[in-house]
Scaffold this motif. Structure first.
Motif, mmCIF file in Angstrom:
data_model
loop_
_atom_site.group_PDB
_atom_site.id
_atom_site.type_symbol
_atom_site.label_atom_id
_atom_site.label_comp_id
_atom_site.label_asym_id
_atom_site.label_seq_id
_atom_site.Cartn_x
_atom_site.Cartn_y
_atom_site.Cartn_z
ATOM 1 N N LEU A 19 5.053 14.043 -11.547
ATOM 2 C CA LEU A 19 5.431 14.016 -12.915
ATOM 3 C C LEU A 19 4.456 14.848 -13.871
ATOM 4 C CD1 LEU A 19 6.743 10.460 -13.397
ATOM 5 C CD2 LEU A 19 8.211 12.665 -13.133
ATOM 6 N N GLN A 20 3.169 14.590 -13.608
ATOM 7 C CA GLN A 20 2.295 15.483 -14.312
ATOM 8 C C GLN A 20 2.288 16.774 -13.975
ATOM 9 O OE1 GLN A 20 -1.623 13.587 -13.761
ATOM 10 N NE2 GLN A 20 -1.974 13.779 -16.163
ATOM 11 N N TYR A 21 2.373 17.086 -12.692
ATOM 12 C CA TYR A 21 2.706 18.370 -12.423
ATOM 13 C C TYR A 21 3.555 19.092 -12.867
ATOM 14 C CZ TYR A 21 3.380 22.456 -9.300
ATOM 15 O OH TYR A 21 3.702 23.772 -8.908
ATOM 16 N N LEU A 22 4.948 18.591 -13.244
ATOM 17 C CA LEU A 22 6.017 18.911 -13.807
ATOM 18 C C LEU A 22 5.786 18.875 -15.562
ATOM 19 C CD1 LEU A 22 8.721 16.937 -11.973
ATOM 20 C CD2 LEU A 22 8.090 19.457 -11.589
ATOM 21 N N SER A 43 0.863 -1.124 0.259
ATOM 22 C CA SER A 43 -0.063 0.116 0.138
ATOM 23 C C SER A 43 1.039 1.142 0.076
ATOM 24 C CB SER A 43 -1.182 -0.047 1.286
ATOM 25 O OG SER A 43 -0.425 0.187 2.668
ATOM 26 N N ALA A 44 1.941 1.133 0.633
ATOM 27 C CA ALA A 44 2.998 2.382 0.724
ATOM 28 C C ALA A 44 3.590 2.424 -0.631
ATOM 29 C CB ALA A 44 4.102 2.216 1.703
ATOM 30 N N TRP A 45 4.014 1.413 -1.445
ATOM 31 C CA TRP A 45 4.335 1.528 -2.746
ATOM 32 C C TRP A 45 3.435 2.186 -3.756
ATOM 33 C CZ3 TRP A 45 7.983 2.659 -5.847
ATOM 34 C CH2 TRP A 45 7.681 2.475 -7.293
ATOM 35 N N ALA A 96 1.493 6.837 -6.776
ATOM 36 C CA ALA A 96 0.342 7.738 -7.227
ATOM 37 C C ALA A 96 1.031 9.013 -6.957
ATOM 38 C CB ALA A 96 -0.776 7.409 -6.279
ATOM 39 N N THR A 97 1.960 9.320 -5.958
ATOM 40 C CA THR A 97 2.197 10.682 -5.606
ATOM 41 C C THR A 97 3.232 10.995 -6.758
ATOM 42 O OG1 THR A 97 2.131 10.307 -3.478
ATOM 43 C CG2 THR A 97 3.467 11.905 -3.959
ATOM 44 N N LEU A 98 4.011 9.920 -7.225
ATOM 45 C CA LEU A 98 4.997 10.501 -8.150
ATOM 46 C C LEU A 98 4.481 10.576 -9.611
ATOM 47 C CD1 LEU A 98 7.965 10.287 -9.403
ATOM 48 C CD2 LEU A 98 7.908 7.705 -9.755
ATOM 49 N N LEU A 129 0.117 12.044 -19.056
ATOM 50 C CA LEU A 129 -0.174 11.075 -18.119
ATOM 51 C C LEU A 129 0.396 9.775 -18.424
ATOM 52 C CD1 LEU A 129 -2.158 10.198 -15.519
ATOM 53 C CD2 LEU A 129 -3.896 9.762 -17.184
ATOM 54 N N PHE A 130 0.310 9.281 -19.713
ATOM 55 C CA PHE A 130 0.957 7.969 -20.169
ATOM 56 C C PHE A 130 2.561 8.102 -19.683
ATOM 57 C CE2 PHE A 130 3.559 5.813 -23.332
ATOM 58 C CZ PHE A 130 2.920 4.587 -23.357
ATOM 59 N N VAL A 131 3.119 9.061 -19.848
ATOM 60 C CA VAL A 131 4.768 8.950 -19.342
ATOM 61 C C VAL A 131 4.890 8.853 -17.995
ATOM 62 C CG1 VAL A 131 6.936 10.325 -19.391
ATOM 63 C CG2 VAL A 131 5.472 9.995 -21.723
ATOM 64 N N ALA A 132 3.980 9.739 -17.169
ATOM 65 C CA ALA A 132 3.884 9.733 -15.766
ATOM 66 C C ALA A 132 3.639 8.433 -15.102
ATOM 67 C CB ALA A 132 2.916 10.818 -15.105
ATOM 68 N N LEU A 133 2.621 7.812 -15.757
ATOM 69 C CA LEU A 133 2.199 6.295 -15.455
ATOM 70 C C LEU A 133 3.543 5.184 -15.959
ATOM 71 C CD1 LEU A 133 -1.492 6.137 -16.178
ATOM 72 C CD2 LEU A 133 -0.456 5.923 -13.880
ATOM 73 N N LEU A 134 4.012 5.615 -16.803
ATOM 74 C CA LEU A 134 5.188 4.752 -17.346
ATOM 75 C C LEU A 134 6.188 4.717 -16.557
ATOM 76 C CD1 LEU A 134 6.037 2.610 -19.779
ATOM 77 C CD2 LEU A 134 6.948 4.704 -20.869
ATOM 78 N N ILE A 135 6.859 5.440 -15.999
ATOM 79 C CA ILE A 135 8.020 5.475 -15.361
ATOM 80 C C ILE A 135 7.899 4.939 -13.844
ATOM 81 C CG2 ILE A 135 9.413 7.115 -13.887
ATOM 82 C CD1 ILE A 135 9.091 9.195 -15.915
ATOM 83 N N PRO A 136 6.738 5.013 -13.338
ATOM 84 C CA PRO A 136 6.831 4.080 -11.774
ATOM 85 C C PRO A 136 6.559 2.669 -12.466
ATOM 86 C CG PRO A 136 5.317 5.899 -11.695
ATOM 87 C CD PRO A 136 5.966 5.992 -13.285
ATOM 88 N N THR A 137 5.822 2.476 -13.440
ATOM 89 C CA THR A 137 5.506 1.232 -13.955
ATOM 90 C C THR A 137 6.955 0.306 -14.204
ATOM 91 O OG1 THR A 137 3.435 1.660 -14.871
ATOM 92 C CG2 THR A 137 4.200 -0.539 -15.801
ATOM 93 N N LEU A 138 7.776 1.156 -15.131
ATOM 94 C CA LEU A 138 9.129 0.592 -15.524
ATOM 95 C C LEU A 138 9.872 0.459 -14.164
ATOM 96 C CD1 LEU A 138 10.026 2.643 -18.588
ATOM 97 C CD2 LEU A 138 9.386 0.393 -18.492
ATOM 98 N N ALA A 139 9.738 1.103 -13.062
ATOM 99 C CA ALA A 139 10.651 0.804 -12.077
ATOM 100 C C ALA A 139 10.079 -0.261 -11.257
ATOM 101 C CB ALA A 139 10.251 1.970 -11.144
#
Length: 161
Positions: free
Chosen positions: A90-93, A77-79, A84-86, A97-107
Motif C-alpha cells: 500500500l505504501q508502494y502504491l 506469524s503468517a498473518w 507487513a507485506t500489505l 504510512l498511517f492509511v497503509a497500517l490502518l487497512i490491515p488493522t481494520l481487517a
C-alpha cells in the motif's frame, strides 16, 4: 413287511428317564451361574474397552492441543508477515504510512469481532440448557425461577421447523 412298519417293541429306544426336582434345580442353578459369569466377563471387557478408549481420547486430545498451538503460532506469524507485506504494498502504491497500517488493522479488528461473536454463540451451548430443563421436568432439580440465570434462555433456532 413294509418299510414303514413299526419295529418290534424290543427294538424301540427307551426314553431317558426325566431328571428329578433336585437335579432340575441343580441344572437351573448351574445355568444361572454360567449366565452370571458370562455377564461378568462381558462387563469386564466393556470396562477394559472404555478404559482403553478414554486413554486413546486423552492422548489424542493432548496431541491435538499441541498441534493446535503449532497452528496458532504459525498462523499468527503468517498473518503478521502478510500484514507487513500489505503495508509495504500500500505504501508502494502511494498511500501514507498511517492509511497503509490502518487497512490491515481494520481487517484484523473485523475478523476479531466476528470470532468473538462466534465464540460467544458456541459458549452459549456449553451451558447444557436443554438438559437442565429436562432434568427439571423429571423433578430432579428445582424449576427455573427468577433468580436462575438460565430461566429465560432462548436457544437460537429453537422454534424453527
Amino acid at each position: 413287511m413294509s418299510e414303514t412298519a413299526t419295529p418290534p417293541p424290543e427294538e424301540q429306544p427307551t426314553p431317558d428317564p426325566k431328571p428329578g426336582l433336585e437335579e432340575s434345580i441343580r441344572q437351573v442353578g448351574a445355568a444361572g451361574r454360567q449366565t452370571l459369569d458370562s455377564a461378568s466377563d462381558t462387563l469386564r471387557s466393556l470396562r477394559r474397552l472404555a478404559s482403553a478408549d478414554l486413554a486413546l481420547a486423552r492422548s489424542a486430545f493432548g496431541r491435538a492441543l499441541a498441534w493446535s498451538g503449532v497452528a496458532i503460532v504459525f498462523g499468527a506469524s503468517a498473518w503478521l508477515l502478510l500484514a507487513a507485506t500489505l503495508v509495504a504494498l500500500l505504501q508502494y502504491l502511494g498511500l501514507s504510512l498511517f492509511v497503509a497500517l490502518l487497512i490491515p488493522t481494520l481487517a484484523s479488528l473485523l475478523v476479531t469481532g466476528y470470532a468473538i461473536w462466534r465464540v460467544s454463540y458456541f459458549f452459549h451451548h456449553t451451558g447444557m440448557h436443554a438438559t437442565r430443563r429436562q432434568l427439571s421436568r423429571m423433578g430432579l432439580f428445582d424449576e427455573p425461577s427468577d433468580e436462575d440465570p438460565d430461566a429465560d434462555v432462548k436457544v437460537p433456532g429453537e422454534n424453527t421447523p
